[in-house]
Design an enzyme around this catalytic site. Structure first.
Site, PDB file in Angstrom:
ATOM      1  CB  SER A  94      -0.918   0.003   1.228  1.00 43.25           C
ATOM      2  OG  SER A  94      -1.839  -1.060   1.153  1.00 43.25           O
ATOM      3  CE  LYS A 168      -5.357  -1.008   1.987  1.00 41.37           C
ATOM      4  NZ  LYS A 168      -4.070  -1.680   2.152  1.00 41.37           N
TER       5      LYS A 168
END
Length: 289
Positions: A94, A168
């Protein structure tokens, strides 16, 4: 088909393990060797360098801590010079969307395919192979790796490179805000003498029901903040969310509040707690009243 996996932390270890349990030949690298060695008992081949782990490999998965860790791997000359032409790098970390776009362009110049494919679902999702996988990149490249991604979870191609990371970040807005809402709800129940577990049961099937209520709510009730998803990691995500929003001249007032609460937890020594520790921040706010 030769496959490599780089990064065997809280998330990466069970993800790599799931691939190995499908009898996939897997080369593995982790900066801290002892975190990768246990995968040998499942058939993993642990390598001692980036060059070794990516050499002659068709698909390279990376699952790293943050932007800095990704840059140290994807920008490493040993990594780049040993990648097989026309191979595919799938970064499941991420990170900031602009970092994904940067390395997508760099790898393309070297005739290497790239997908950004961050995940959601925490360590439980990683262990169960049920992660939500948000993928950015080319349809043809995605099609070539979809069967491997399905071993780890439920992949969806959401757009061009960088789109996975945008998705995300949007996911983390919902997760962070919802954890905060559950923390307030549990706190109110406790203050008013309502049994938290019965409260959660009472919401079953209603609009407020969900995984975060059940998983994080119960951690709050038990005061069990052993990390499944760390406070420090979620603060990183909230920082990236606000930076990304600023890039698009967009105000996210609720995300600003949640970011400040995670920052307060970090500042007060709770970096390694589970992100359900937003409950602690609610308690701290009430102590000052």
């Amino acid at each position: 088909m030769k496959i490599s996996f780089i990064g065997t932390g809280l998330m990466g270890f069970p993800m790599a393990k799931n691939l190995l349990q499908k009898k996939i030949n897997l080369k593995i690298f982790n900066r801290t060797l002892k975190k990768a060695k246990p995968l040998e008992e499942f058939g993993g081949e642990v390598k001692l360098s980036l060059g070794e782990v990516v050499k002659d490999t068709d698909f390279v998965f990376t699952m790293l801590t943050d932007d800095d860790a990704v840059e140290k791997v994807l920008g490493n000359s040993e990594f780049l010079k040993n990648l097989k032409p026309s191979s595919t790098v799938i970064d499941m970390s991420s990170i900031k969307p602009k970092i994904a776009i940067k390395y997508g362009k760099l790898l393309k110049k070297n005739n290497i395919n790239f997908l950004d494919a961050p995940v959601s679902g925490g360590t439980i999702g990683a262990e169960e192979g049920s992660l939500a996988i948000m993928v950015g990149g080319d349809q043809k490249v995605y099609n070539s790796v979809i069967d491997l991604l399905k071993i780890m979870g439920n992949p969806t191609l959401v757009g061009k490179i960088g789109s996975g990371q945008i998705s995300k970040l949007a996911n983390q807005i919902i997760v962070g805000v919802t954890i905060g809402a559950v923390a307030e709800a549990i706190t109110l129940c406790e203050k008013a003498g309502v049994d938290g577990n019965k409260f959660i049961k009472a919401l079953s099937g209603g609009f407020a029901d969900g995984k975060i209520l059940h998983n994080h709510g119960k951690r709050m009730i038990k005061k069990d903040f052993s990390p499944k998803g760390k406070v420090s990691t979620h603060l990183k995500d909230m920082n990236n969310i606000l930076e990304c929003a600023n890039d698009f001249n967009t105000q996210l007032p609720i995300s600003n509040l949640i970011q400040s609460m995670f920052k307060s937890l970090v500042d007060n020594g709770n970096s390694d707690d589970d992100h359900s520790a937003l409950y602690k921040e609610i308690q701290n706010i009430n102590k000052s009243r």
